[in-house]
Scaffold this motif. Structure first.
Motif, short mmCIF file in Angstrom:
data_model
loop_
_atom_site.label_atom_id
_atom_site.label_comp_id
_atom_site.label_asym_id
_atom_site.label_seq_id
_atom_site.Cartn_x
_atom_site.Cartn_y
_atom_site.Cartn_z
N TYR A 1 -15.94 -12.84 -23.76
CA TYR A 1 -14.76 -13.60 -24.22
C TYR A 1 -14.07 -14.12 -23.25
O TYR A 1 -12.98 -15.09 -23.58
N GLY A 2 -14.06 -13.85 -21.79
CA GLY A 2 -13.34 -14.22 -20.84
C GLY A 2 -12.03 -13.92 -20.75
O GLY A 2 -11.12 -14.55 -20.22
N ILE A 3 -11.66 -12.82 -21.45
CA ILE A 3 -10.30 -12.38 -21.53
C ILE A 3 -9.81 -11.58 -20.20
O ILE A 3 -10.56 -10.72 -19.82
N THR A 4 -8.94 -11.88 -19.80
CA THR A 4 -8.14 -11.07 -18.68
C THR A 4 -7.27 -9.93 -19.21
O THR A 4 -6.71 -10.21 -20.15
N LEU B 1 -1.83 -14.05 -13.67
CA LEU B 1 -0.50 -13.39 -13.68
C LEU B 1 -0.25 -13.15 -12.29
O LEU B 1 -1.04 -12.62 -11.47
N GLN B 2 1.18 -13.59 -12.07
CA GLN B 2 1.57 -12.81 -10.39
C GLN B 2 3.11 -12.59 -10.88
O GLN B 2 3.81 -13.34 -11.62
N VAL C 1 -3.07 -10.94 -10.38
CA VAL C 1 -4.11 -10.77 -11.32
C VAL C 1 -4.88 -12.06 -11.54
O VAL C 1 -4.63 -13.05 -12.00
N LYS C 2 -6.28 -12.07 -11.18
CA LYS C 2 -7.18 -13.06 -11.23
C LYS C 2 -7.92 -13.20 -12.75
O LYS C 2 -7.82 -12.34 -13.34
N LYS C 3 -7.95 -14.55 -12.98
CA LYS C 3 -8.60 -14.91 -14.18
C LYS C 3 -9.80 -14.28 -14.34
O LYS C 3 -10.76 -14.17 -13.56
N GLY C 4 -10.06 -13.62 -15.44
CA GLY C 4 -11.23 -13.14 -15.94
C GLY C 4 -11.68 -11.70 -15.33
O GLY C 4 -12.71 -11.17 -15.48
N GLU C 5 -10.83 -10.94 -14.82
CA GLU C 5 -11.02 -9.47 -14.28
C GLU C 5 -9.99 -8.51 -15.18
O GLU C 5 -9.33 -8.90 -16.14
#
Length: 305
Positions: free
Chosen positions: A182-185, A5-6, A27-31
């Motif tokens: 689950y690897g959800i951001t 997301l940016q 927003v970085k993936k997985g954080e």
């Protein structure tokens, strides 16, 4: 670096008033991204644009590497959200509301509804009408709906509203589990700094509609200065002892009774012993470390000047 997301120079103007101005979020993936700001700072406005509820006056939103458009239906299917307070069909049960959401999303996994009801501690209330739910239960049902279809990104606006401390703790654990297993951001807005401090990887601070700063919690931890705060009856005499007897030079007299000592290699016991030996009366001595709240208050104070 690519971001899940940016936002780029995001601005929203309504009736001639700028609600948010030139907001850039990454927003970085997985954080877990903590979006912090006092009430009225612009958090909900930004989240409404991220979820396509409002169109930006200026700027763009990028989701999964694609610019968000009016017709970005497939992109939005990859995201779950709660913006402000979740709404439901009140006469229907919680479970039926979730079933309806699955139909709407074209998601058919019969086990998912029971799974999220269990996660959010709603199994016993699953077949009761939503109108009988408390505010906290509705909030949990909203989160259940947001994560039901296994989205890649979840956007939550003040998700702990209406929850007691036990419920807030349950959600903290759930958010960390969703991210790690689950690897959800997740992007979570809040004015409850302690909640964000305990779960976020990165925070963005917004105030008066302007983005103050994005920073990782690791960076905050590394730059936060631990100090010893000393309250004495005679600061001049205490300062003399610290400088001449203990050969310390990294300290500051705060007021007529307080001194802050920023030396990393000296203990409160050593300071107390030397001051008492030299006749300095100690009122109190404590070790402090700056928290996310300290950082947040400094950031929001700066924009108000």
């Amino acid at each position: 670096m690519s971001y899940i997301l940016q936002t780029n120079h995001l601005t929203k103007i309504i009736d001639g008033k700028e609600l948010v101005t030139d907001v850039n979020i990454h927003v970085k993936k997985g954080e877990i991204y903590g979006f912090l700001g006092p009430n009225g700072a612009g958090k909900t406005t930004v989240m409404k644009m991220i979820t396509n509820l409002w169109k930006p006056t200026k700027g763009t939103v990028e989701l999964f590497g694609k610019t968000l458009e009016t017709t970005s239906y497939e992109v939005l299917k990859r995201m779950g959200s709660i913006i402000e307070f979740p709404t439901f069909y009140e006469h229907m049960s919680g479970k039926d509301n979730l079933q309806l959401h699955c139909e709407y999303m074209g998601y058919y996994n019969k086990g998912s509804i029971d799974e999220v009801l269990e996660m959010l501690n709603l199994r016993e209330a699953a077949n009761k009408p939503v109108k009988s739910y408390s505010l906290g239960m509705k909030q949990r049902l909203g989160i259940a709906r947001a994560i039901l279809c296994k989205p890649e990104l979840v956007v939550l606006d003040e998700p702990t509203n209406g929850l007691d401390p036990a419920g807030m703790k349950q959600l903290r654990d759930l958010f960390k589990m969703l991210c790690s297993e689950y690897g959800i951001t997740l992007i979570i807005s809040s004015h409850l700094l302690s909640e964000i401090e305990s779960i976020a990887d990165t925070i963005g601070v917004i105030n008066h509609g302007k983005m103050m700063r994005e920073i990782s919690m690791k960076e905050i931890s590394e730059m936060n200065t631990a100090y010893i705060e000393l309250a004495v009856t005679d600061t001049k005499k205490a300062a003399y002892v610290l400088a001449e007897k203990m050969e310390l030079n990294n300290f500051k007299i705060i007021d007529d009774s307080k001194i802050r000592i920023y030396e990393v290699n000296v203990t409160t016991q050593e300071i107390s012993k030397e001051l008492m030996f030299n006749g300095v009366e100690i009122i109190s001595i404590n070790k402090h470390t700056e928290t996310l709240e300290d950082y947040f208050l400094k950031m929001t104070a700066e924009v108000g000047k």
